[in-house]
Design a protein around this motif. Sequence first.
Motif, PDB file in Angstrom:
ATOM      1  N   UNK A 191     -75.098 -50.003  18.907  1.00  0.00           N
ATOM      2  CA  UNK A 191     -75.082 -49.132  20.089  1.00  0.00           C
ATOM      3  C   UNK A 191     -73.685 -48.573  20.312  1.00  0.00           C
ATOM      4  N   UNK A 192     -72.673 -49.398  20.189  1.00  0.00           N
ATOM      5  CA  UNK A 192     -71.305 -48.929  20.380  1.00  0.00           C
ATOM      6  C   UNK A 192     -70.921 -47.891  19.325  1.00  0.00           C
ATOM      7  N   UNK A 193     -71.334 -48.117  18.081  1.00  0.00           N
ATOM      8  CA  UNK A 193     -71.058 -47.141  17.024  1.00  0.00           C
ATOM      9  C   UNK A 193     -71.758 -45.820  17.322  1.00  0.00           C
ATOM     10  N   UNK A 194     -72.977 -45.899  17.776  1.00  0.00           N
ATOM     11  CA  UNK A 194     -73.742 -44.699  18.120  1.00  0.00           C
ATOM     12  C   UNK A 194     -73.059 -43.934  19.241  1.00  0.00           C
ATOM     13  N   UNK A 195     -72.617 -44.659  20.255  1.00  0.00           N
ATOM     14  CA  UNK A 195     -71.961 -44.014  21.399  1.00  0.00           C
ATOM     15  C   UNK A 195     -70.619 -43.422  20.997  1.00  0.00           C
ATOM     16  N   UNK A 196     -69.868 -44.121  20.178  1.00  0.00           N
ATOM     17  CA  UNK A 196     -68.585 -43.594  19.710  1.00  0.00           C
ATOM     18  C   UNK A 196     -68.779 -42.346  18.864  1.00  0.00           C
ATOM     19  N   UNK A 197     -69.838 -42.359  18.051  1.00  0.00           N
ATOM     20  CA  UNK A 197     -70.135 -41.187  17.242  1.00  0.00           C
ATOM     21  C   UNK A 197     -70.502 -39.994  18.098  1.00  0.00           C
ATOM     22  N   UNK A 198     -71.276 -40.235  19.156  1.00  0.00           N
ATOM     23  CA  UNK A 198     -71.666 -39.172  20.080  1.00  0.00           C
ATOM     24  C   UNK A 198     -70.447 -38.638  20.801  1.00  0.00           C
TER      25      UNK A 198
END
Length: 204
Positions: A191-198
Amino acid sequence: MVLKLMRRKEPPDPYLCKPIITDRFNLVNCTRQQAIKSTAPWRTDSEILHNLMMPKAAYTDFQWVKVIGRPDGHSRFFHAIVAKEIKGTIGTHRVTIDRSGNASLALVIHARSWWGKDVFEEVRTGLMDHFSASDRVVRFQGRVLSRNFSSIYNYNKMGFRMIGYDRKAWLSPVTDEHCDTIYYEMLAEDWQKKRNGQDKTDAQ
């Protein structure tokens, strides 16, 4: 002499108990009385109880107090979803964390006028941002009915992975039929990786 071992009660987590604020909502961490009050509309709403896979089709006030249990600020949390626009509670989100770091999620919007207004995604995003920052949370998980199309849509939209499909796994006291259920998961680090990517995409 037999000694009864009592499980040590953990103190509230000072970080996880902090308020959560999104664009449209204040997510208020509830005491037991506040949790009972904010979830009171559920106890006689057969549609909500069905979607939550509760064992009864309706509850008395006394029964509901026992069902809700006791939020402790450590492993069990209830957040009242307060809409800033109307300054009123439109639903509640529950998070339960087990000793392995699995955070079970459940969200109910009892104010039907807010259905279809992306409340699920905004509230769930705020909560997952908050809880994934704690080293006590390793994984998010949820279970929904296979016919709960709105929840399935939201889990898929947010990037959760379907990890199981159980046929006729739950007998509904509302419809008296056996229902299929679906399990979803997402690791906190994913989730954190997804949010950082966004965030990186948005900043470009």
